[in-house]
Design a protein around this motif. Structure first.
Motif: not given
Length: 91
Positions: A48-76
Motif C-alpha cells: 500500500d506504500g509508494s513504489e519509490i519507498a519500495r525501491l529505496r528499501a530494495f536498495g538497502i535490502v540488496h546491500g544487506i544480502v550482498v554484504h551482511e548475511l552470513s554464509r549460512d543465512e545466504s545459503l538459507d
C-alpha cells in the motif's frame, strides 16, 4: 548462478518492471533481512506504500544480502528463493 548475481539480475528486473513484478521474491528477501533492518524489510513489502519507498528499501535490502548475511543465512536464502538448487555459493 551465485546469489549476488541473482540479486543484480533482480535489481535490473525491478528497475524495468517495478517491485510488483516479483512480489514473492521480495517477500522472501524481506523475511531474510528482517532481523538486520526491520524498517527496510517492512517497506519492501508494503504494497500500500509508494513504489519509490519500495525501491529505496530494495536498495538497502540488496546491500544487506550482498554484504551482511552470513554464509549460512545466504545459503538459507538461496534455498528459499530457488529450492531446486540453481545457486552456487562462493566463500
Amino acid at each position: 548462478m551465485e546469489l549476488i548475481e541473482y540479486m543484480d539480475t533482480l535489481a535490473f528486473t525491478i528497475a524495468e518492471s517495478g517491485t510488483l513484478a516479483d512480489r514473492r521474491t521480495l517477500e522472501i528477501l524481506a523475511a531474510a533481512v528482517g532481523s538486520k533492518n526491520q524498517g527496510a524489510a517492512a517497506a519492501l513489502v508494503d504494497w500500500d506504500g509508494s513504489e519509490i519507498a519500495r525501491l529505496r528499501a530494495f536498495g538497502i535490502v540488496h546491500g544487506i544480502v550482498v554484504h551482511e548475511l552470513s554464509r549460512d543465512e545466504s545459503l538459507d536464502l538461496a534455498i528459499r528463493l530457488n529450492p531446486i538448487g540453481a545457486f552456487a555459493l562462493v566463500a
